[in-house]
Enzyme design. Structure first.
Site, short mmCIF file in Angstrom:
data_model
loop_
_atom_site.label_atom_id
_atom_site.label_comp_id
_atom_site.label_asym_id
_atom_site.label_seq_id
_atom_site.Cartn_x
_atom_site.Cartn_y
_atom_site.Cartn_z
N LYS A 92 -2.28 5.47 -3.53
CA LYS A 92 -3.00 4.32 -4.07
C LYS A 92 -4.38 4.79 -4.49
CE LYS A 92 -4.47 -0.31 -2.66
NZ LYS A 92 -4.42 -1.27 -1.52
N LYS B 286 0.64 3.50 -7.01
CA LYS B 286 -0.16 2.37 -7.51
C LYS B 286 -1.49 2.86 -8.05
CE LYS B 286 -2.36 -1.73 -5.75
NZ LYS B 286 -2.79 -2.41 -4.56
C1 PBG Z 1 -5.31 -4.55 -0.59
C2 PBG Z 1 -4.49 -4.57 -1.81
C3 PBG Z 1 -4.97 -4.52 -3.13
C4 PBG Z 1 -3.86 -4.63 -3.96
C5 PBG Z 1 -2.74 -4.73 -3.14
N1 PBG Z 1 -3.15 -4.68 -1.81
C6 PBG Z 1 -6.36 -4.47 -3.63
C7 PBG Z 1 -7.21 -3.34 -3.28
O1 PBG Z 1 -6.80 -2.33 -2.74
O2 PBG Z 1 -8.39 -3.48 -3.55
C8 PBG Z 1 -3.95 -4.65 -5.46
C9 PBG Z 1 -2.87 -5.34 -6.17
C10 PBG Z 1 -3.13 -5.64 -7.58
O3 PBG Z 1 -4.18 -5.37 -8.19
O4 PBG Z 1 -2.22 -6.22 -8.16
N2 PBG Z 1 -5.02 -3.58 0.33
ZN ZN Z 2 -6.61 -3.71 2.06
#
Ligand code: PBG
Ligand code: ZN
Length: 337
Positions: A205, A258
């Site tokens: 991520k 992601k």
């Molecule tokens: C939080 C989380 C996020 C997303 C999924 N879980 C946001 C982040 O990490 O700031 C993002 C999902 C999206 O943008 O569709 N852990």
């Molecule tokens: Zn989070």
């Protein structure tokens, strides 16, 4: 690890992915794009009625009372899998409401599984929606500095995972990018008798600009600072391999990359490296916003763009797609428009 009949069974179990028809359908190597889709759903405590999300057209913060409507909708178009995000009514430094038996996620899981046991219910496992500072775990503060306490956070994630399992969730998806999160959660689940609950890890991520619309929807933006000390640097590619190696070692059942379309090279690399594990992609809120905004203005053809996007994910090796277009795509397929 389990000892049985004098033999030690690994906590890594391929059978876990055969536990239900919905799960088998999601990880089937021959399935259609439609069967590979997972819809993100926001559920908010204390709401009387669902509320439209300004940053995400066609998406809502659902109230518990409105969930039956959502279930009916997704079933009508043949969508089989959801991932839940909870917005609690109280937040504090340690995110206590995340583990409450009557917490919003726990209620939502029970509500959906009671009414539609065949739907695959996945829960996002993180603390950013539950902490008052909006970070994904426990904060250690020193004078001007703050730091996430990785290992303290693991203990909280273990508790949160057990609480979701007790509510009846089908699969747990830790999203906080803490080191060791998969191993810690696997251990906790196994010790508590939830050996059959698989872990879908947010393995790779990136600290991305594409999460903007989501942060409004989930009300979990960091109050100060950013997530660069735990999410990955977009410049790094080999580091994604290291994240994947560790997740596999710790027993991740599925792995998620992601965001999606700016990271197809990463998706391709990980999917190639681990063909025996279902690797999927999160088509994030920012990616949704781009297509939505442009097609609303008539600049892009929405359906053609989304189809091509999903095709490119599959071409790059994705075996499942988390996307805000999951419902709409299934609607398009049902109506054949
Ligand atoms: C939080 C989380 C996020 C997303 C999924 N879980 C946001 C982040 O990490 O700031 C993002 C999902 C999206 O943008 O569709 N852990
Ligand atoms: Zn989070």
């Amino acid at each position: 690890m389990f000892k049985t009949a004098g033999y030690t069974v690994s906590s890594v179990r391929p059978r876990r992915l055969r536990a239900s028809a919905a799960l088998r359908s999601l990880v089937c190597e021959q399935h259609s794009i439609q069967d590979s889709l997972i819809l993100p759903v926001f559920v908010k405590a204390g709401l009387v009625k669902k509320q439209a999300i300004a940053s995400m057209p066609d998406h809502y913060q659902w109230s518990i009372h409105d969930l039956p409507e959502l279930i009916e909708n997704v079933q009508a178009v043949g969508l089989k899998a959801l991932i839940l995000f909870g917005i609690p009514d109280t937040k504090d430094a340690l995110g206590h409401s995340a583990c409450s038996e009557t917490g919003i996620i726990q209620q939502a899981i029970r509500c959906i599984k009671d009414r539609a046991p065949e739907l695959l219910v996945i829960s996002d496992l993180c603390y950013c929606e539950y902490t008052d500072h909006g970070h994904c775990g426990v904060l250690k503060k020193t004078d001007e500095q703050f730091e996430i306490d990785n290992d303290e956070t693991l203990l909280l994630l273990q508790k949160q995972a057990i609480s979701h399992a007790e509510a009846g969730v089908d699969m747990i998806a830790p999203s906080g990018m803490m080191d060791g999160m998969v191993g810690a959660i696997r251990y906790a689940l196994d010790q508590s008798g939830w050996t059959h609950v698989p872990i879908l890890s947010y393995t790779v991520k990136y600290a991305s600009a594409l999460y903007g619309p989501f942060r409004l929807a989930a009300e979990g933006a960091p109050v100060f600072g950013d997530r660069k000390t735990y999410q990955m640097d977009p410049s790094n590619r080999y580091e994604s391999l290291r994240e994947a190696e560790l997740d596999v070692e710790e027993g991740a059942d599925l792995m998620l990359i992601k965001p999606g379309h700016m990271y197809l090279d990463i998706l391709w690399r990980i999917a190639q490296q681990y063909p025996s594990i279902p690797v999927g992609v999160y088509h994030t809120s920012g990616e949704y916003a781009m297509i939505k905004a442009a097609s609303d203005r008539g600049w892009l053809h929405e359906q053609d763009t989304v189809r091509e996007m999903f095709t490119s994910f599959h071409r790059a090796g994705a075996r499942f797609i988390m996307t805000y277009y999951a419902y709409t795509y299934c609607q398009w397929m049902t109506k054949k428009v």
